[in-house]
Design a protein around this motif. Structure first.
Motif, PDB file in Angstrom:
ATOM      1  N   ILE A  27      47.654   3.373  35.794  1.00 44.32           N
ATOM      2  CA  ILE A  27      48.063   4.632  36.551  1.00 44.32           C
ATOM      3  C   ILE A  27      49.680   4.533  36.433  1.00 44.32           C
ATOM      4  CG2 ILE A  27      48.139   6.202  38.318  1.00 44.32           C
ATOM      5  CD1 ILE A  27      45.116   5.250  37.318  1.00 44.32           C
ATOM      6  N   GLN A  28      50.000   5.628  35.604  1.00 44.44           N
ATOM      7  CA  GLN A  28      51.676   5.920  35.604  1.00 44.44           C
ATOM      8  C   GLN A  28      51.981   6.430  36.893  1.00 44.44           C
ATOM      9  OE1 GLN A  28      53.846   4.507  33.352  1.00 44.44           O
ATOM     10  NE2 GLN A  28      55.248   5.078  34.893  1.00 44.44           N
ATOM     11  N   THR A  79      48.782  -1.369  47.164  1.00 49.22           N
ATOM     12  CA  THR A  79      49.900  -0.835  48.249  1.00 49.22           C
ATOM     13  C   THR A  79      51.122  -1.321  47.875  1.00 49.22           C
ATOM     14  OG1 THR A  79      48.112  -0.439  49.830  1.00 49.22           O
ATOM     15  CG2 THR A  79      50.503  -0.451  50.657  1.00 49.22           C
ATOM     16  N   ASN A  80      51.376  -2.717  47.622  1.00 48.60           N
ATOM     17  CA  ASN A  80      52.617  -3.105  47.144  1.00 48.60           C
ATOM     18  C   ASN A  80      53.086  -2.724  45.935  1.00 48.60           C
ATOM     19  OD1 ASN A  80      52.808  -4.884  49.458  1.00 48.60           O
ATOM     20  ND2 ASN A  80      52.436  -6.482  48.370  1.00 48.60           N
ATOM     21  N   ALA A  81      52.115  -2.514  44.743  1.00 46.08           N
ATOM     22  CA  ALA A  81      52.435  -1.789  43.605  1.00 46.08           C
ATOM     23  C   ALA A  81      52.979  -0.252  43.601  1.00 46.08           C
ATOM     24  CB  ALA A  81      51.410  -1.925  42.718  1.00 46.08           C
ATOM     25  N   LEU A  82      52.320   0.422  44.668  1.00 43.72           N
ATOM     26  CA  LEU A  82      52.620   1.657  45.082  1.00 43.72           C
ATOM     27  C   LEU A  82      53.711   1.733  45.285  1.00 43.72           C
ATOM     28  CD1 LEU A  82      49.355   3.261  45.937  1.00 43.72           C
ATOM     29  CD2 LEU A  82      50.354   3.813  43.944  1.00 43.72           C
ATOM     30  N   ASN A  86      56.665   1.004  39.517  1.00 47.25           N
ATOM     31  CA  ASN A  86      56.595   2.315  38.748  1.00 47.25           C
ATOM     32  C   ASN A  86      55.220   2.477  37.963  1.00 47.25           C
ATOM     33  OD1 ASN A  86      56.601   0.528  36.359  1.00 47.25           O
ATOM     34  ND2 ASN A  86      58.895   0.735  36.502  1.00 47.25           N
ATOM     35  N   VAL A  87      54.404   1.509  38.165  1.00 37.50           N
ATOM     36  CA  VAL A  87      53.031   1.699  37.538  1.00 37.50           C
ATOM     37  C   VAL A  87      52.173   0.921  38.521  1.00 37.50           C
ATOM     38  CG1 VAL A  87      53.218  -0.616  35.922  1.00 37.50           C
ATOM     39  CG2 VAL A  87      51.667   1.544  35.362  1.00 37.50           C
ATOM     40  N   LEU A  88      50.720   1.441  38.585  1.00 39.63           N
ATOM     41  CA  LEU A  88      49.962   0.695  38.969  1.00 39.63           C
ATOM     42  C   LEU A  88      48.742   0.200  38.121  1.00 39.63           C
ATOM     43  CD1 LEU A  88      48.083  -0.217  41.752  1.00 39.63           C
ATOM     44  CD2 LEU A  88      47.430   1.841  42.185  1.00 39.63           C
ATOM     45  N   GLY A  89      48.700  -0.883  37.906  1.00 40.04           N
ATOM     46  CA  GLY A  89      47.530  -1.502  36.761  1.00 40.04           C
ATOM     47  C   GLY A  89      46.531  -2.305  37.717  1.00 40.04           C
TER      48      GLY A  89
END
Length: 156
Positions: A27-28, A79-82, A86-89
């Protein structure tokens, strides 16, 4: 056409020949200033990836306690990635002996385990990952965090 060796990146401690199932999405994220709140439509992905993890692990007959631990870790890593990326893979890999989870945030900053005081509200995510997973690490470029869970031997 992909081969069994294409299923896994070299840094993941999983045997590609044992992979039963895999799922992945990227998700970008919308551009925002550091520290700005995460938009609600992006926060929804954490729950979606938790539900995907639980459904796939349930389908393969994995123990409820293992499913609980894995979905908790999915929440923390996503949650950390969000919050910081700048992307959620998201990648879920179910093998005969292990479950692997890889979450990409797209930034080279490496996560680390903190030991926050009882008064601190944040900072326990990677401590939970370390506590509940069998092993964890960071992709060599720092842009993804992975963890594995050992599947207990089935009792006959």
């Amino acid at each position: 056409m992909s081969t069994v060796t294409d299923l896994l990146d070299g840094y993941l401690p999983l045997d590609a020949k044992r992979v039963l199932d895999k799922e992945s999405s990227t998700i970008q994220l919308a551009p925002r200033e550091p520290g700005a709140p995460v938009p609600p439509h992006e926060e929804e992905w954490v729950g979606r990836f938790r539900r995907i993890t639980a459904a796939k692990m349930t389908y393969w007959g994995l123990p409820p306690a293992l499913i609980h631990d894995a979905t908790l870790v999915v929440s923390e890593l996503c949650t950390n990635a969000l919050r910081y990326g700048n992307v959620l893979g998201f990648r879920l890999i179910i093998a005969t002996d292990k479950v692997g989870i890889v979450v990409t945030d797209g930034v080279p900053d490496r996560p680390y385990v903190r030991r926050p005081s009882t008064e601190e509200e944040h900072g326990r995510g990677m401590l939970l990952v370390e506590t509940f997973s069998s092993d964890w690490g960071v992709r060599p470029d720092g842009k993804a965090t992975w963890c594995t869970f050992t599947i207990p031997a089935r009792q006959s």
